[in-house]
Design a protein around this motif. Sequence first.
Motif, PDB file in Angstrom:
ATOM      1  N   HIS A 163       1.812   7.629   3.922  1.00  0.00           N
ATOM      2  CA  HIS A 163       1.594   6.298   3.331  1.00  0.00           C
ATOM      3  C   HIS A 163       0.232   5.705   3.692  1.00  0.00           C
ATOM      4  CE1 HIS A 163       5.554   6.363   1.616  1.00  0.00           C
ATOM      5  NE2 HIS A 163       5.906   6.980   2.727  1.00  0.00           N
ATOM      6  N   CYS A 173       4.052   4.039  -5.230  1.00  0.00           N
ATOM      7  CA  CYS A 173       4.783   4.818  -4.228  1.00  0.00           C
ATOM      8  C   CYS A 173       6.159   4.192  -4.004  1.00  0.00           C
ATOM      9  CB  CYS A 173       3.980   4.814  -2.927  1.00  0.00           C
ATOM     10  SG  CYS A 173       4.738   5.798  -1.623  1.00  0.00           S
ATOM     11  N   CYS A 175       7.292   3.252  -1.385  1.00  0.00           N
ATOM     12  CA  CYS A 175       7.215   2.230  -0.335  1.00  0.00           C
ATOM     13  C   CYS A 175       6.803   0.876  -0.889  1.00  0.00           C
ATOM     14  CB  CYS A 175       6.230   2.663   0.750  1.00  0.00           C
ATOM     15  SG  CYS A 175       4.508   2.589   0.249  1.00  0.00           S
ATOM     16  N   CYS A 180      -0.501   5.896  -2.354  1.00  0.00           N
ATOM     17  CA  CYS A 180      -0.274   6.515  -1.042  1.00  0.00           C
ATOM     18  C   CYS A 180      -0.543   8.015  -1.110  1.00  0.00           C
ATOM     19  CB  CYS A 180       1.159   6.296  -0.571  1.00  0.00           C
ATOM     20  SG  CYS A 180       1.498   4.598  -0.141  1.00  0.00           S
TER      21      CYS A 180
END
Length: 313
Positions: A163, A173, A175, A180
């Motif tokens: 990340h 991503c 996240c 990332c």
Amino acid sequence: MFRIGVDVGGTGIQFGVLDEKLNIMSEYSIPTVTSDPFSNQVGRIVDGVLAVTAQAGLSKDKISSVGVGIPGIANQNTGEVIFCTNMGWSHVPFGEEFRQRLDIPVRIENDANVAALAESVAGISKGTSSSVFITIGTGIGSGIIINGKIWGGAHGIGGELGHVIFDLNGYPCTCGNHGCLERYCSATALIRMAREAIARHPDTLMLKMVSNDITKVEARTVIDAAREEDPLAVEVYATYIDYLAQAVANIVNLLDPEVIVIGGGVSKAGSFLIDPLRRRYTKYVLYNDQTMPKIKLAVCGAKAGIIGAAMLS
Ligand SMILES: [Zn+2]
């Protein structure tokens, strides 16, 4: 005395008893049941620890410690699992629940950190004091070993190479950020890059290999077609290697470890992955006329989770 390593995964939980020479004496496994309440899940793990101990012909007073690797992050001091999506755990007191059931010291750690430790005590980076392990699969996992110990950060949230932001305006991503590194360097990324290329240029061996069903293109499809020198596969694979080379160079610029170890599904490509990566990454390293870290393939394989977890304490 003996140690137990537990490898918690999204589909199964593996247990192993290790002797002082790190030989696995006994192994046991159970399926993961994420629908169970958290305390029942811990109870099943404790039952597994007792089962693998009995299977090794040992009583529990012969076990000095239990280490648990999870696909998430944990606070080393409190034993709290901060985040473990695959298991459905968020801020749960794993260490406390475990200790209430079994009076053996327990440590819990991220699975990539555990695999990094396994390679450094019993695998390819054995004998080095600093190494970085990268596992390339659906995502990118990584673990940093400094002075023979896992460096997970001051707050347990470090070592997340996957990340690190690679492209500010890049692909979204899981996240929540964009661009990332794992969106460019994982097996998932290689598959996406291949499918995008095939959509533009369908006349490729890759498409023939999957009977013209683009949804069946896997990382292996690209690698096999690149080995056969299919021009499109060669082009996609070269771009992918270049991304990986930049990831490796970032590690070198930041940490300069003795060894960088590559594991996970994509590493099954062996020298077809590692040789071009070795040639390519020094291009992006700042002081590239100096001695460079060695790039090596992981050797512990599926046992890394058990071995590394057992070595946690
Ligand atoms: Zn991300």
